[in-house]
Design an enzyme around this catalytic site. Structure first.
Site, PDB file in Angstrom:
ATOM      1  N   GLU A   1      58.217  26.982  45.880  1.00 55.71           N
ATOM      2  CA  GLU A   1      57.163  26.861  44.851  1.00 55.71           C
ATOM      3  C   GLU A   1      56.542  25.464  44.844  1.00 55.71           C
ATOM      4  OE1 GLU A   1      60.335  26.874  44.388  1.00 55.71           O
ATOM      5  OE2 GLU A   1      60.929  25.511  42.769  1.00 55.71           O
TER       6      GLU A   1
ATOM      7  N   HIS B   1      63.009  25.009  47.609  1.00 54.43           N
ATOM      8  CA  HIS B   1      61.979  25.259  46.592  1.00 54.43           C
ATOM      9  C   HIS B   1      60.620  25.583  47.208  1.00 54.43           C
ATOM     10  CE1 HIS B   1      64.073  23.499  43.000  1.00 54.43           C
ATOM     11  NE2 HIS B   1      64.704  22.794  43.917  1.00 54.43           N
TER      12      HIS B   1
ATOM     13  N   CYS C   1      67.276  27.386  44.239  1.00 54.37           N
ATOM     14  CA  CYS C   1      68.112  26.225  43.926  1.00 54.37           C
ATOM     15  C   CYS C   1      69.045  26.519  42.740  1.00 54.37           C
ATOM     16  CB  CYS C   1      67.228  25.002  43.706  1.00 54.37           C
ATOM     17  SG  CYS C   1      68.105  23.462  43.973  1.00 54.37           S
TER      18      CYS C   1
HETATM   19  N1  LIG Z   1      66.772  21.423  42.165  1.00 51.03           N
HETATM   20  C1  LIG Z   1      67.740  22.093  41.595  1.00 51.03           C
HETATM   21  O1  LIG Z   1      67.557  23.211  41.099  1.00 51.03           O
HETATM   22  C2  LIG Z   1      69.049  21.394  41.504  1.00 51.03           C
HETATM   23  C3  LIG Z   1      70.203  22.281  41.164  1.00 51.03           C
HETATM   24  C4  LIG Z   1      71.259  21.514  40.424  1.00 51.03           C
HETATM   25  N2  LIG Z   1      71.922  20.558  41.264  1.00 51.03           N
HETATM   26  C5  LIG Z   1      72.257  22.475  39.785  1.00 51.03           C
HETATM   27  O2  LIG Z   1      73.435  22.367  39.977  1.00 51.03           O
HETATM   28  O3  LIG Z   1      71.835  23.344  39.063  1.00 51.03           O
END
Ligand SMILES: NC(=O)CC[C@H](N)C(=O)O
Length: 195
Positions: free
Chosen positions: A176, A174, A82
């Site tokens: 994890e 994710h 992410c």
């Molecule tokens: N769950 C996340 O890691 C979100 C990422 C977040 N929207 C970002 O721009 O970093």
């Protein structure tokens, strides 16, 4: 070297603890990394989810941005989830002003791409080499495009959500958070193979 790889989790912000647990379950020695000396001691690194603009700022502040770029360029295995995927992108389509990335994967990412109505959701994602994985997406980015060196490992709704380029792995979702450690096991194998 011992057969158990030592894998760091970049511990500036985000869901560090969950990655430490998942890595340990996938038979790695896992430890948090906050300082350049700690980065120097690991065989591989996970960059967690969280907020990429914050992780970027803190990496600069802690003197980690250049050491991170150097180790990734040198081939250290790295896995970003992410916000971590965003950190591994050579280019962000919509960066905050001053937002920097480590880079390492020739891809262009769009932050918060799945939109407001769909801020967080779960979906089954077919990951090449792994199989169907329950993907947890939280304000997730997607990958707009990849360069010739990058391999797309998964798509969701017509958008790229998992990519590998050499020793760098990245997912929009994710693993994890699910208790399914197969993505972490894939990464631990990458770290073993790189030693
Ligand atoms: N769950 C996340 O890691 C979100 C990422 C977040 N929207 C970002 O721009 O970093």
């Amino acid at each position: 070297m011992s057969s158990t790889p030592v894998i760091g989790v970049l511990a500036l912000q985000g869901d560090v603890r969950e990655h430490l647990i998942a890595l340990a379950a996938a038979d790695a020695v896992a430890r948090p990394v906050r300082r350049p000396e700690e980065l120097a001691e690991v065989d591989g690194l996970v960059i967690p989810g969280g907020e990429s603009t914050t992780i970027s700022k803190l990496a600069v502040l802690f003197g980690l941005m250049e050491p991170l770029r150097a180790r990734v360029a040198d081939g250290m295995p790295v896995y970003g989830t992410c916000a971590g995927l965003i950190m591994l992108a050579d280019k962000i389509l919509d960066p905050r002003s001053g937002q920097e990335t480590i880079g390492g994967i020739d891809m262009i990412v769009r932050r918060n791409a799945f939109g407001r109505q769909n801020e967080s959701f779960e979906a089954t994602v077919e990951v090449t080499g792994v199989g169907p994985v329950e993907g947890v997406f939280i304000r997730a980015p997607w990958v707009e495009s990849v360069g010739a060196q990058a391999e797309v490992l998964a798509e969701h709704g017509g958008h790229i959500v998992a990519v590998r380029q050499g020793n760098a792995l990245a997912t929009s979702f994710h693993p994890e958070l699910t208790g399914d450690h197969r993505m972490h096991a894939l990464f631990v194998d990458m770290v073993r193979d790189a030693r």
